[in-house]
Design an enzyme around this catalytic site. Structure first.
Site, short mmCIF file in Angstrom:
data_model
loop_
_atom_site.label_atom_id
_atom_site.label_comp_id
_atom_site.label_asym_id
_atom_site.label_seq_id
_atom_site.Cartn_x
_atom_site.Cartn_y
_atom_site.Cartn_z
N ARG A 167 18.62 14.55 11.54
CA ARG A 167 18.82 15.89 10.99
C ARG A 167 20.08 15.99 10.13
O ARG A 167 20.30 17.00 9.47
CB ARG A 167 18.88 16.91 12.14
CG ARG A 167 17.60 16.95 12.95
CD ARG A 167 17.65 18.00 14.03
NE ARG A 167 17.71 19.35 13.47
CZ ARG A 167 17.67 20.45 14.22
NH1 ARG A 167 17.57 20.36 15.53
NH2 ARG A 167 17.74 21.64 13.65
N LYS A 210 -0.08 10.76 0.98
CA LYS A 210 0.75 10.18 -0.10
C LYS A 210 0.22 10.59 -1.47
O LYS A 210 0.98 11.04 -2.34
CB LYS A 210 0.78 8.65 0.02
CG LYS A 210 1.38 8.13 1.32
CD LYS A 210 1.49 6.63 1.32
CE LYS A 210 0.15 5.92 1.25
NZ LYS A 210 -0.69 6.18 2.45
N ASP A 253 -1.90 3.82 -4.45
CA ASP A 253 -2.65 2.94 -3.57
C ASP A 253 -2.07 1.53 -3.49
O ASP A 253 -1.68 1.07 -2.43
CB ASP A 253 -4.13 2.87 -3.98
CG ASP A 253 -4.97 2.17 -2.92
OD1 ASP A 253 -4.78 2.49 -1.72
OD2 ASP A 253 -5.78 1.30 -3.26
N HIS A 300 0.86 -1.18 0.00
CA HIS A 300 0.00 0.00 0.00
C HIS A 300 0.90 1.23 0.00
O HIS A 300 1.59 1.51 0.98
CB HIS A 300 -0.90 0.00 1.24
CG HIS A 300 -1.74 1.24 1.36
ND1 HIS A 300 -2.72 1.57 0.45
CD2 HIS A 300 -1.71 2.24 2.28
CE1 HIS A 300 -3.28 2.72 0.81
NE2 HIS A 300 -2.68 3.15 1.91
#
Length: 310
Positions: free
Chosen positions: A248, A164, A182, A143
């Protein structure tokens, strides 16, 4: 994630490669091919069957033909009879070589399809192996969303509703291409390569909450879609959590394993105000730089060590 085994019918291969059918028993086009390798049966024609896999397609070229030409008709019939008795899925004769009567007789006796091509043996073998590796590749369906960004295949994963599809539409508007939304069908086509595509029934469609189903190809044009793409970067989108420590610098070199292949991956937190499309574009370009040998985080670390490390 469910791993499935796949097969391809002999009829599909005949149509793809334009084989001439010398002999085919009833229903031969429905024979299922499950092996992605092709065998040249020189040793088997000499009588050696140890470790022989009868599930592979066999192909005879000039070498094998010249070898059995030296036999008497009775010896040739015995050789082919023993080979076809193993119920191989098919025998292919390359280079338009004339078929031995004994070969045809044995094929008819055991119901083994006999095909012919005018291609050179190595040429047709390489083409068939490449095709079978794709058709029979191990695969799973995930998915997510697969997009091509600056030539990089980027797989977007995350919980339903994280954004998404909306991010994919923004990327398409910025000139990139959609492969799947999807459901992404991912195939392992080699020991190092994953290729993703969309199930045919939902290909080029994308679901946007509040709007519904959108046909990306018709709205944005053929240049906005692509059938397949390698999976070269995985981006996990997740809702921003206050207090959670996010990478980071990018020195960790995270990977995600799919079908036993490790793919570089990132986790990007999502919150209002962040332009995900731009962030993902930069991530794709940065991943490309890393593959070409330049790592910005490592470069910064080296500079810091040089400056302050004494």
């Amino acid at each position: 994630m469910q791993l499935k085994e796949f097969s391809v019918s002999l009829g599909e291969l005949i149509q793809e490669f334009g084989f001439e059918v010398i002999y085919g028993p009833d229903g031969f086009d429905k024979i299922e091919i499950t092996k992605d390798d092709i065998n040249r049966p020189g040793l088997q024609l000499a009588g050696f069957f140890d470790y022989f896999d009868p599930n592979r397609i066999q192909i005879m070229g000039k070498v094998e033909t010249t070898f059995v030409e030296r036999f008497t008709p009775e010896m040739r019939l015995a050789c082919f009879d023993k080979l076809f008795a193993t119920q191989i899925p098919a025998m292919i004769i390359s280079r338009n070589i004339d078929v031995f009567p004994e070969c045809l007789e044995a094929a008819q006796k055991h119901g083994v399809p006999l095909l012919r091509t005018n291609e050179f043996t190595s040429t047709i073998m390489n083409a068939m192996v490449a095709s079978l590796k794709v058709k029979l590749a191990p695969r799973i369906t995930l998915h997510g969303v697969l997009v091509e960004i600056y030539g990089e295949g980027v797989l977007l994963l995350g919980d339903s509703g994280v954004g998404k599809s909306e991010t994919a539409i923004e990327l398409v508007k910025r000139g990139h291409r959609l492969i799947a939304d999807d459901a992404v069908e991912i195939k392992r086509v080699s020991d190092k390569t994953l290729v993703g595509t969309a199930p045919e029934v939902i290909r080029h469609f994308i679901e946007l909450r509040g709007i519904g189903i959108v046909d990306v190809r018709r709205i944005f044009g053929m240049g906005a879609v692509k059938l397949t793409e390698k999976v070269e970067l995985i981006i996990n989108l997740e809702a921003w959590e206050e207090g959670k420590q996010y990478d980071r610098l990018g020195l960790d070199g995270q990977t995600t394993s799919i079908l036993d292949i490790a793919i570089p991956s990132l986790t990007i937190p999502v919150k209002p105000g962040r332009n995900l499309a731009v962030i993902i574009e930069v991530a794709a370009m940065n991943n490309r730089h890393k593959k070409m040998g330049f790592n910005a985080a490592k470069e910064l670390q080296d500079r810091m060590l040089k400056e302050f490390g004494g």
